[in-house]
Write a protein that holds these residues in place. Structure first.
Motif, PDB file in Angstrom:
ATOM      1  N   THR B 437     -16.952  15.440  -5.778  1.00  0.00           N
ATOM      2  CA  THR B 437     -17.965  14.378  -5.668  1.00  0.00           C
ATOM      3  C   THR B 437     -17.345  13.060  -6.131  1.00  0.00           C
ATOM      4  O   THR B 437     -16.220  13.030  -6.639  1.00  0.00           O
ATOM      5  CB  THR B 437     -19.195  14.693  -6.524  1.00  0.00           C
ATOM      6  OG1 THR B 437     -18.761  14.945  -7.856  1.00  0.00           O
ATOM      7  CG2 THR B 437     -19.938  15.912  -6.009  1.00  0.00           C
ATOM      8  N   SER B 438     -18.125  12.018  -5.990  1.00  0.00           N
ATOM      9  CA  SER B 438     -17.761  10.664  -6.455  1.00  0.00           C
ATOM     10  C   SER B 438     -16.360  10.276  -5.978  1.00  0.00           C
ATOM     11  O   SER B 438     -15.535   9.810  -6.763  1.00  0.00           O
ATOM     12  CB  SER B 438     -17.809  10.589  -7.978  1.00  0.00           C
ATOM     13  OG  SER B 438     -18.995  11.157  -8.459  1.00  0.00           O
ATOM     14  N   LEU B 439     -16.124  10.475  -4.687  1.00  0.00           N
ATOM     15  CA  LEU B 439     -14.821  10.090  -4.145  1.00  0.00           C
ATOM     16  C   LEU B 439     -14.748   8.562  -4.084  1.00  0.00           C
ATOM     17  O   LEU B 439     -15.646   7.908  -3.542  1.00  0.00           O
ATOM     18  CB  LEU B 439     -14.659  10.691  -2.749  1.00  0.00           C
ATOM     19  CG  LEU B 439     -13.353  10.393  -2.040  1.00  0.00           C
ATOM     20  CD1 LEU B 439     -12.187  11.015  -2.771  1.00  0.00           C
ATOM     21  CD2 LEU B 439     -13.392  10.915  -0.602  1.00  0.00           C
ATOM     22  N   LYS B 440     -13.682   7.999  -4.701  1.00  0.00           N
ATOM     23  CA  LYS B 440     -13.512   6.535  -4.715  1.00  0.00           C
ATOM     24  C   LYS B 440     -12.103   6.188  -4.238  1.00  0.00           C
ATOM     25  O   LYS B 440     -11.167   6.965  -4.435  1.00  0.00           O
ATOM     26  CB  LYS B 440     -13.721   5.992  -6.120  1.00  0.00           C
ATOM     27  CG  LYS B 440     -15.194   5.956  -6.510  1.00  0.00           C
ATOM     28  CD  LYS B 440     -15.373   5.621  -7.966  1.00  0.00           C
ATOM     29  CE  LYS B 440     -16.828   5.806  -8.360  1.00  0.00           C
ATOM     30  NZ  LYS B 440     -16.968   6.165  -9.749  1.00  0.00           N
ATOM     31  N   VAL B 441     -11.980   5.017  -3.636  1.00  0.00           N
ATOM     32  CA  VAL B 441     -10.693   4.550  -3.127  1.00  0.00           C
ATOM     33  C   VAL B 441     -10.398   3.193  -3.755  1.00  0.00           C
ATOM     34  O   VAL B 441     -11.280   2.326  -3.814  1.00  0.00           O
ATOM     35  CB  VAL B 441     -10.721   4.410  -1.591  1.00  0.00           C
ATOM     36  CG1 VAL B 441      -9.319   4.146  -1.076  1.00  0.00           C
ATOM     37  CG2 VAL B 441     -11.287   5.652  -0.928  1.00  0.00           C
ATOM     38  N   LYS B 442      -9.182   3.039  -4.196  1.00  0.00           N
ATOM     39  CA  LYS B 442      -8.788   1.771  -4.820  1.00  0.00           C
ATOM     40  C   LYS B 442      -7.459   1.355  -4.202  1.00  0.00           C
ATOM     41  O   LYS B 442      -6.580   2.197  -3.983  1.00  0.00           O
ATOM     42  CB  LYS B 442      -8.602   2.011  -6.325  1.00  0.00           C
ATOM     43  CG  LYS B 442      -9.228   0.965  -7.204  1.00  0.00           C
ATOM     44  CD  LYS B 442      -9.143   1.432  -8.645  1.00  0.00           C
ATOM     45  CE  LYS B 442      -9.212   0.271  -9.599  1.00  0.00           C
ATOM     46  NZ  LYS B 442      -9.040   0.740 -10.985  1.00  0.00           N
ATOM     47  N   ASP B 443      -7.321   0.062  -3.938  1.00  0.00           N
ATOM     48  CA  ASP B 443      -6.091  -0.413  -3.316  1.00  0.00           C
ATOM     49  C   ASP B 443      -4.951  -0.465  -4.318  1.00  0.00           C
ATOM     50  O   ASP B 443      -5.138  -0.887  -5.464  1.00  0.00           O
ATOM     51  CB  ASP B 443      -6.302  -1.816  -2.760  1.00  0.00           C
ATOM     52  CG  ASP B 443      -7.149  -1.782  -1.510  1.00  0.00           C
ATOM     53  OD1 ASP B 443      -6.832  -0.978  -0.618  1.00  0.00           O
ATOM     54  OD2 ASP B 443      -8.144  -2.523  -1.440  1.00  0.00           O
ATOM     55  N   ILE B 444      -3.775  -0.105  -3.860  1.00  0.00           N
ATOM     56  CA  ILE B 444      -2.560  -0.394  -4.620  1.00  0.00           C
ATOM     57  C   ILE B 444      -1.885  -1.584  -3.940  1.00  0.00           C
ATOM     58  O   ILE B 444      -1.652  -2.606  -4.545  1.00  0.00           O
ATOM     59  CB  ILE B 444      -1.610   0.822  -4.633  1.00  0.00           C
ATOM     60  CG1 ILE B 444      -2.291   2.015  -5.294  1.00  0.00           C
ATOM     61  CG2 ILE B 444      -0.324   0.464  -5.358  1.00  0.00           C
ATOM     62  CD1 ILE B 444      -1.495   3.291  -5.214  1.00  0.00           C
ATOM     63  N   ASN B 445      -1.632  -1.435  -2.669  1.00  0.00           N
ATOM     64  CA  ASN B 445      -1.148  -2.551  -1.857  1.00  0.00           C
ATOM     65  C   ASN B 445      -1.669  -2.335  -0.449  1.00  0.00           C
ATOM     66  O   ASN B 445      -2.576  -1.510  -0.252  1.00  0.00           O
ATOM     67  CB  ASN B 445       0.381  -2.638  -1.912  1.00  0.00           C
ATOM     68  CG  ASN B 445       1.033  -1.327  -1.507  1.00  0.00           C
ATOM     69  OD1 ASN B 445       0.553  -0.654  -0.596  1.00  0.00           O
ATOM     70  ND2 ASN B 445       2.106  -0.965  -2.174  1.00  0.00           N
ATOM     71  N   SER B 446      -1.057  -3.074   0.464  1.00  0.00           N
ATOM     72  CA  SER B 446      -1.621  -2.988   1.805  1.00  0.00           C
ATOM     73  C   SER B 446      -1.352  -1.646   2.468  1.00  0.00           C
ATOM     74  O   SER B 446      -1.953  -1.331   3.486  1.00  0.00           O
ATOM     75  CB  SER B 446      -1.053  -4.112   2.672  1.00  0.00           C
ATOM     76  OG  SER B 446       0.352  -3.974   2.755  1.00  0.00           O
ATOM     77  N   THR B 447      -0.463  -0.847   1.926  1.00  0.00           N
ATOM     78  CA  THR B 447      -0.160   0.441   2.571  1.00  0.00           C
ATOM     79  C   THR B 447      -0.407   1.629   1.658  1.00  0.00           C
ATOM     80  O   THR B 447      -0.063   2.755   2.015  1.00  0.00           O
ATOM     81  CB  THR B 447       1.316   0.491   3.012  1.00  0.00           C
ATOM     82  OG1 THR B 447       2.135   0.288   1.869  1.00  0.00           O
ATOM     83  CG2 THR B 447       1.617  -0.551   4.067  1.00  0.00           C
ATOM     84  N   ALA B 448      -0.985   1.423   0.499  1.00  0.00           N
ATOM     85  CA  ALA B 448      -1.217   2.545  -0.414  1.00  0.00           C
ATOM     86  C   ALA B 448      -2.515   2.339  -1.172  1.00  0.00           C
ATOM     87  O   ALA B 448      -2.905   1.204  -1.466  1.00  0.00           O
ATOM     88  CB  ALA B 448      -0.060   2.683  -1.395  1.00  0.00           C
ATOM     89  N   VAL B 449      -3.194   3.481  -1.423  1.00  0.00           N
ATOM     90  CA  VAL B 449      -4.458   3.437  -2.184  1.00  0.00           C
ATOM     91  C   VAL B 449      -4.454   4.571  -3.203  1.00  0.00           C
ATOM     92  O   VAL B 449      -3.624   5.492  -3.137  1.00  0.00           O
ATOM     93  CB  VAL B 449      -5.681   3.592  -1.256  1.00  0.00           C
ATOM     94  CG1 VAL B 449      -5.842   2.421  -0.344  1.00  0.00           C
ATOM     95  CG2 VAL B 449      -5.609   4.892  -0.484  1.00  0.00           C
ATOM     96  N   LYS B 498       1.796   5.330   2.673  1.00  0.00           N
ATOM     97  CA  LYS B 498       2.106   5.346   4.101  1.00  0.00           C
ATOM     98  C   LYS B 498       0.884   5.034   4.960  1.00  0.00           C
ATOM     99  O   LYS B 498       0.645   5.676   5.986  1.00  0.00           O
ATOM    100  CB  LYS B 498       2.690   6.699   4.521  1.00  0.00           C
ATOM    101  CG  LYS B 498       4.043   6.979   3.902  1.00  0.00           C
ATOM    102  CD  LYS B 498       4.536   8.320   4.382  1.00  0.00           C
ATOM    103  CE  LYS B 498       5.702   8.795   3.560  1.00  0.00           C
ATOM    104  NZ  LYS B 498       5.986  10.205   3.777  1.00  0.00           N
ATOM    105  N   LEU B 499       0.142   4.071   4.505  1.00  0.00           N
ATOM    106  CA  LEU B 499      -1.013   3.660   5.285  1.00  0.00           C
ATOM    107  C   LEU B 499      -0.671   2.357   6.003  1.00  0.00           C
ATOM    108  O   LEU B 499       0.334   1.715   5.690  1.00  0.00           O
ATOM    109  CB  LEU B 499      -2.227   3.462   4.385  1.00  0.00           C
ATOM    110  CG  LEU B 499      -2.647   4.676   3.553  1.00  0.00           C
ATOM    111  CD1 LEU B 499      -3.790   4.311   2.639  1.00  0.00           C
ATOM    112  CD2 LEU B 499      -3.065   5.827   4.461  1.00  0.00           C
ATOM    113  N   ASN B 500      -1.484   1.988   6.922  1.00  0.00           N
ATOM    114  CA  ASN B 500      -1.266   0.735   7.647  1.00  0.00           C
ATOM    115  C   ASN B 500      -2.089  -0.364   6.993  1.00  0.00           C
ATOM    116  O   ASN B 500      -3.218  -0.117   6.569  1.00  0.00           O
ATOM    117  CB  ASN B 500      -1.690   0.881   9.104  1.00  0.00           C
ATOM    118  CG  ASN B 500      -0.775   1.823   9.847  1.00  0.00           C
ATOM    119  OD1 ASN B 500       0.396   1.959   9.481  1.00  0.00           O
ATOM    120  ND2 ASN B 500      -1.298   2.478  10.868  1.00  0.00           N
ATOM    121  N   PRO B 501      -1.556  -1.575   7.001  1.00  0.00           N
ATOM    122  CA  PRO B 501      -2.348  -2.664   6.420  1.00  0.00           C
ATOM    123  C   PRO B 501      -3.555  -2.960   7.289  1.00  0.00           C
ATOM    124  O   PRO B 501      -3.528  -2.740   8.505  1.00  0.00           O
ATOM    125  CB  PRO B 501      -1.385  -3.859   6.404  1.00  0.00           C
ATOM    126  CG  PRO B 501      -0.053  -3.297   6.695  1.00  0.00           C
ATOM    127  CD  PRO B 501      -0.248  -2.031   7.451  1.00  0.00           C
TER     128      PRO B 501
END
Lengths: 224, 1097
Positions: B437-449, B498-501
């Motif tokens: 539960t309580s899944l949250k996403v936070k940015d590290i940079n434009s390609t990582a969270v 390894k995410l896309n901006p």
């Protein structure tokens, strides 16, 4: 039992009740409307309960199994002596005044409600328990209505004597069969009581037909 | 000797009584006779001495012996009883029985003598074998009953102390019921005697509830001592003890509220003071079994499973009812699929399938107890409710700290039985985590969270395996598995790279443990947009000179999302040459073109896209257009959605190829879109959503060199060709008598919708109204089609037409997409006057020529013609030989020789002599015969005879439907004499019919046929019917022709030479009775009248 007819009947009755509900405040605007509306409401609720009971009894008697659900099963009354009897001699009934009748109704439903709750605790299926609980709620409403009518008419509510409060006591002393007979008679008494109450309230309603002013006048005159 | 042996024999007979029963009847009867004889014989002799010594024992220690006194002995007689053993003991006694200690095995001589009379002594041989062991009658110490279970408990003492040695004892217990003491049960019960008094218990469950009837119990025993060689016998029955129930005043049914196994048999009884009328179980009535008093019972066999509230058993009594409820069900099934797992390593959940329904609910429902073997902890489960859809039960048990292995036993029990099931689990391997539960996403940079979530549980000692599902819009979903160390505080976080901006991602997660058991359910989805980065590439750029050639329009395409890396805010455009640099900055995003006024220098244009993070690398393009050789416009047709362009590899082209295209109908500069193709490509499939079928596009292929772009190819094409939407507009330029010149116009490109492949020209003869009705279906022979495939041809001359004729002309154009609509026109050719003149002149000329030639020929051959056709005839007057005196020839008429008189016409009357049909004549007279035969035949077919006259046509036979009735047919045919010589006008069939039934006039042409058929003798008959035969039978000429000038003075002579040149005969029918008939002189017009009256006139 024709379920569809029952459903329609219940719906019709519910509609009637709902139709009458807004009538009460509307009358209240013009001052004290007297006991008429609350009697009408009680009468309607009684009729609604009659319909509700018809459905409940069908389900419950089927649950009790044959021969209880056979239409011609008419056993003598056994072991249900604690249940208040609705049957009363016609002469005696005629001799009763409004207060006594209302008191008897109130007492009877108090008792019956208590037994009905015992029935609910005993029922083995959730569906049955749900139906019984629903009916209990409605019956509780009827009790409240009767109390309301009595209050409107200025009658005191009967006080339960200490120790006479009926309690449902499960135990081995009461065999399953006698319990079933009690259940059977409880439903039967409920039916008769509702029928009798409907008649009582109808009579009372007719009696209270004259405008409330007359009653007030009468009371004032009495006060003088 | 007899006295000795006989008494010994008797006990043996008694002991063997049982055996005797088994012998055959015959033997038994024989023995009885022998015995009676012997008894009688003995009785006659035993009166003197004691006899019939008999010994029994009840404890094997002492023997009770008794004998019978002799006849003379009185009551007080003294006996001496001596045993001849080592001690030779004798007993004096005044009775006939004695108790002696048990003798040793073997024969012992017993002497019994009367003391008052010494002579009367009896001797007996006594052996253990002759002794009967009859145990003492047992006594029931206590008989009790458990009415609730219908069980009788019997208690008795075996009095084992009296027996010196161990013995087996068989107890026989009998149970009787009802006052009439009917035997219900007889059972044996084995025990052993161990030298002590022992109280034995025996219980018996009655089928019939004990309350229903009085039950009696009796007992006896049989001591089976193996060392005792004598006869063993059953003891007497103990006194009966009974058990009964004191009934209430109210009737009652037993057993009450019993739970029994489905399929078993059960007896219900009703204890009542009043008569029971009927009994039923459920809705089934049962026959009553009457017990004592008014009590009744019913037996139910093979009871079926009960409903939820049990099966009702009801006894109807007069004015009363009593009953009971029985619950028939099953013992609990062995719990199936017992499985224990944990969500959080704090609590263990065991679940199981209870299996078959027991049919018992409420208080009789199965109760479960889950017991853990190592810790001894347990937890109970009691399900009161009946819910059909809940097939699994489960129990929770708190985990024991530091215990990983658990041994669970699940006990199930209900009133009918019990069962159990066991499972041994290592609970750390059975972790089924809760849903994160309580899944949250936070940015590290434009390609990582960083993903963080909450997963309750004490997983401090184990590792978790989690699966992260990453979903990008319009992309394949991606799953990543990560192993993370479990924690006690339930909070987990992990970095995802390894995410896309600037991309919207949807994350969700599920977890398991490293020792995989089950994945948890997926957490809720969490959407996240990653932060922006600078655009990775410059926009795709193209440039185009404006139509006036002064401005350069720079186009660029918006960057794809993958390259934009954010929201593009603006573009910077700069044009730089050696001399100057122009730039346009901050062109806001929706605008993707810019126009710069340039003088025709070579510029390098660079476009840069900017987002909030920064600017992209510039994308550059040269403005110079390299002159090209003459490029021909080619045609191409696409396939489906796109069009394929191919070209040859050109090594000069160092940078990309560019294909640009536009709608051909658009004005310059023509640009819809462009596409860059790598320089090593030789083909490109151009696809665009903007392409529409039936629209002509222009494609331009540019090659790129260092200095600029050069047009290599120009192509017009369609993605898909369609049929033209309009018909070519055509007019008739010129019309002559035999040709039409048609001219048409081009169809506009927009309406052509394909490359024009030709025209179809149809023409046919036809008026406006009629031709409209007929379409130009193919294959019709009268339609001529011309397929004009030369699309440059704009006129057509249709020759070989007929003059002054209406023609229907239709023209339609076609492309590869199909035929367009048709346009039609009606043209009338002019009149052909020359032809008419020629048509007249040629025959005239031919006639003249023929006349001239004939004349010439005749002239040239006139001599021959004259010789042939008109030879010179000598004048008889010049003939001297024939000279007569002129006066003689002229004066005397009698000297006439051959006189060539012209023939005068003969009037021929053909008379019908069919007197048998007088009435026919009547109708003939009144019939309207002035009509033509075609009409008359139609008008009155009922007429028996139609008389008609029509000179040029031979009258045909008229069918006479009523002729049969009248006795025959009458056919009258008038024929003009001239027509007689036109036999071809006469139908063939009539020729066949006429000779038989025809009575009318027959021309001579037919006569030879008739004559050859008929023989001469028949001619007379023939004459009557054959009508006129002037040449054949001149004898029949009896008629007088009044018109003939020769008739009076010439008869047969005149007739006989008959003139060949002209026979002008008239015929008419006059029936014989006509003259007498009143009708004949009536007003009716008829031929007969007309011709008959005429001479009279």
């Amino acid at each position: 039992m024709d379920m569809s007819w029952d459903s329609w009947g219940m719906l019709a009755c519910l509609c009637t009740v709902l139709w009458h509900l807004p009538a009460v405040p509307a009358l209240n605007r013009t001052g004290d409307p007297g006991p008429g509306p609350s009697i009408q409401k009680t009468y309607d609720l009684t009729r609604y309960l009659e319909h509700q009971l018809r459905s409940l009894a069908g389900t419950y008697l089927n649950y009790l199994g044959p021969p209880f659900n056979e239409p011609d099963f008419n056993p003598p009354r056994l072991g249900a002596d604690t249940l208040p009897r609705a049957t009363v001699n016609l002469e005696v009934w005629r001799s009763l005044n409004d207060k006594l009748r209302l008191t008897q109704n109130y007492e009877a439903y108090s008792h019956l409600l208590c037994y009905l709750r015992g029935l609910n605790r005993q029922a083995a299926t959730a569906e049955l328990r749900h139906s019984l609980a629903h009916f209990c709620t409605s019956l509780q409403g009827l009790l409240g209505s009767i109390a309301g009518v009595m209050a409107t008419l200025g009658y005191p509510l009967p006080q339960p004597l200490p120790g006479t409060e009926p309690t449902w006591t499960p135990g081995p002393a009461h065999s399953d069969f006698l319990q079933k007979m009690d259940d059977f008679w409880l439903l039967k008494e409920l039916q008769t009581w509702l029928w009798r109450s409907a008649k009582d309230f109808n009579r009372l309603k007719k009696k209270m037909q004259p405008p409330a002013a007359a009653v007030t006048l009468h009371l004032e005159a009495h006060g003088f | 000797m007899m006295d000795i042996y006989l008494p010994l024999k008797r006990p043996s007979w008694l002991v063997d009584n049982k055996r005797m029963r088994t012998t055959s009847d015959f033997q038994w009867l024989l023995s009885t006779f022998v015995l009676l004889y012997l008894m009688n014989h003995v009785n006659s002799q035993r009166k003197e001495t004691p006899y019939d010594l008999k010994c029994t024992t009840n404890n094997l220690q002492k023997w009770d012996c008794s004998w019978k006194a002799p006849s003379g002995a009185s009551r007080g007689t003294l006996y001496e009883f001596c045993i001849d053993d080592r001690s030779h003991s004798c007993y004096h006694l005044a009775r006939t029985n004695i108790e002696i200690p048990a003798l040793s095995p073997g024969d012992h001589e017993i002497t019994i003598s009367l003391q008052d009379a010494g002579s009367s002594t009896s001797k007996f041989i006594l052996n253990e074998k002759n002794i009967s062991l009859i145990p003492d009658t047992p006594e029931i110490l206590n008989l009790s009953a458990d009415f609730s279970t219908s069980t009788l408990h019997v208690k008795w003492n075996d009095k084992g102390s009296v027996f010196p040695r161990h013995s087996n004892v068989i107890w026989e217990i009998k149970i009787l019921w009802k006052k009439s003491m009917e035997l219900v049960k007889l059972v044996t019960h084995n025990t052993t005697l161990n030298g002590k008094d022992t109280v034995h218990h025996w219980s018996w469950v009655s089928d019939l509830p004990l309350e229903c009837a009085i039950h009696y119990v009796g007992i006896r025993c049989y001591v089976d001592n193996l060392l005792f060689s004598g006869h063993k016998e059953w003891s007497d029955w103990s006194p009966l003890k009974n058990i009964s129930w004191t009934p209430d005043s109210q009737p009652k049914v037993f057993p009450q509220d019993k739970v029994i196994l489905v399929g078993s048999n059960i007896t219900f009884c009703c204890v009542s003071q009043e008569k029971v009328l009927s009994a039923q179980i459920g809705s089934t009535y049962c026959p009553l079994i009457h017990l004592d008093g008014e009590n009744v019972a019913i037996k139910v066999h093979n009871i079926s499973v009960s409903e939820n509230s049990g099966t009702n058993v009801v006894f109807m009594i007069e004015d009363n009812v009593c009953g009971t409820v029985v619950f028939a069900g099953y013992p609990p099934d062995t719990p199936k699929k017992l499985n224990c797992e944990t969500h959080d390593l704090k609590e263990i959940i065991c679940s199981w399938d209870p299996g078959r329904s027991t049919g018992l609910v409420g208080p009789r429902n199965t109760s479960y107890k889950l017991f853990e073997g190592f810790s001894g902890k347990y937890v109970r489960f009691k399900k009161v409710d009946v819910s059909a859809n809940e097939s699994y039960h489960q129990l929770l048990l708190q985990m024991v700290p530091n215990q990983e292995i658990y041994n669970f036993t699940l006990y199930a029990r209900n009133p009918l039985g019990r069962s159990e099931s066991t499972i041994l689990v290592n609970i750390t391997e059975k972790v089924y985590p809760y849903t994160p539960t309580s899944l949250k996403v936070k940015d590290i940079n434009s390609t990582a969270v960083i993903l963080s979530w909450h997963l309750p549980g004490s997983f401090g000692k184990i590792n978790l395996l989690c699966q992260i599902e990453i979903n990008k819009i319009n992309s394949v979903q991606e799953s990543r598995n990560v192993t993370i160390k479990g924690v006690e505080n339930s909070s987990y976080r992990i970095a995802v790279g390894k995410l896309n901006p600037y991309t919207v991602y949807t994350f969700r997660i599920c977890c398991s443990t490293e020792t995989f058991w089950k994945w948890s359910k997926w957490s809720n989805k969490k959407q996240h947009l990653t932060t922006e980065a600078i655009p990775s590439n410059g926009p795709d750029t193209w440039r185009e000179w404006s139509s006036d050639g002064k401005n350069l329009i720079i186009y660029w395409k918006p960057l794809p999302i993958s390259e934009a890396n954010g929201k593009i805010l603006s573009y910077n455009v700069s044009c730089s040459s050696d001399e100057e640099t122009q730039s346009l900055s901050e062109i806001l995003d929706p605008q993707h073109k810019a126009e710069i006024q340039l003088n025709k220098n070579d510029y390098i244009i660079s476009v840069v896209a900017k987002n909030s993070v920064g600017a992209s690398p510039p994308s550059k393009i040269a403005s110079m257009e390299i002159p090209h050789d003459d490029v021909k416009t080619e045609q191409a047709v696409g396939m489906g959605k796109g069009i394929l362009l191919t070209w040859h590899h050109n090594p000069n082209m160092t940078c990309d190829y560019v294909i640009k295209w536009c709608n051909s109908s658009r004005s310059e500069p023509c640009l819809m879109d462009w596409r860059k193709v790598p320089s090593n490509s030789t083909e490109a499939l151009i696809e665009s959503d903007q392409f529409r079928p039936g629209v002509r596009y222009k494609f331009f292929l540019y090659g790129c060199r260092n200095q600029g772009y050069q047009l290599l190819r120009s192509i017009i094409g369609y993605i898909k060709e369609l049929a033209p939407t309009v018909a070519p507009n055509f007019t008739v330029e010129d019309t002559s008598a035999d040709s039409i010149l048609v001219k048409w116009e081009d169809i506009p490109v927009e309406e052509l919708r394909g490359f024009l492949r030709g025209y179809l020209f149809y023409f046919e003869k036809g008026e406006r109204d009629t031709s409209k009705m007929r379409g130009l279906e193919s294959g019709r022979s009268d339609i001529k089609v011309k397929n004009i495939t030369d699309i440059s041809q704009k006129t057509l001359r249709i020759a070989d037409l007929q003059g002054k004729t209406s023609y229907h002309l239709v023209l339609q154009a076609y492309t590869d997409g199909g035929l367009g609509p048709e346009k039609s026109m009606f043209v009338v050719t002019k009149e052909n006057s020359v032809g008419l003149i020629i048509a007249i002149l040629i025959p005239v000329a031919v006639a003249v020529i023929v006349g001239v030639v004939t004349s010439i020929l005749c002239y040239r051959k006139r001599e021959w013609i004259k010789e042939t056709f008109y030879p010179d005839i000598p004048n008889p007057e010049n003939c001297k030989a024939l000279q007569f005196q002129k006066s003689v020839c002229e004066g005397s008429g009698a000297l006439k020789t051959l006189e060539m008189n012209p023939c005068t016409p003969n009037n021929v009357e053909v008379l019908e002599t069919r007197s048998t049909f007088p009435k026919i004549e009547d109708t003939e007279i009144i019939s309207p015969v002035a009509e033509c035969p075609e009409d008359s035949s139609d008008a009155e077919p009922e007429n028996h005879v139609v008389v008609s006259y029509c000179p040029p046509i031979i009258e045909e036979e008229i069918p006479n439907p009523g002729g049969d009735e009248a006795g025959g047919t009458s056919q009258v045919i008038y024929i003009d004499v001239q027509s007689m010589y036109q036999p071809q006008a006469r139908p063939e069939e009539e020729q066949e019919k006429d000779p038989v039934g025809g009575a009318g006039y027959k021309p001579q042409m037919h006569l030879p046929i008739n004559s050859t058929v008929e023989d001469i003798a028949a001619e007379g008959d023939l004459d009557k019917t054959a009508g006129y035969r002037p040449q054949a039978n001149v004898n029949t000429w009896h008629l007088v022709s009044p018109d003939s000038p020769r008739s009076t003075d010439s008869n047969s002579e005149i007739v006989s030479f008959g003139s060949p040149c002209s026979i002008n005969s008239r015929q008419f029918l006059i029936p014989p009775k006509d003259e007498d008939s009143p009708q004949s002189s009536g007003g009716g017009w008829s031929f007969t009248n007309f011709f008959q009256n005429k001479p009279n006139d």
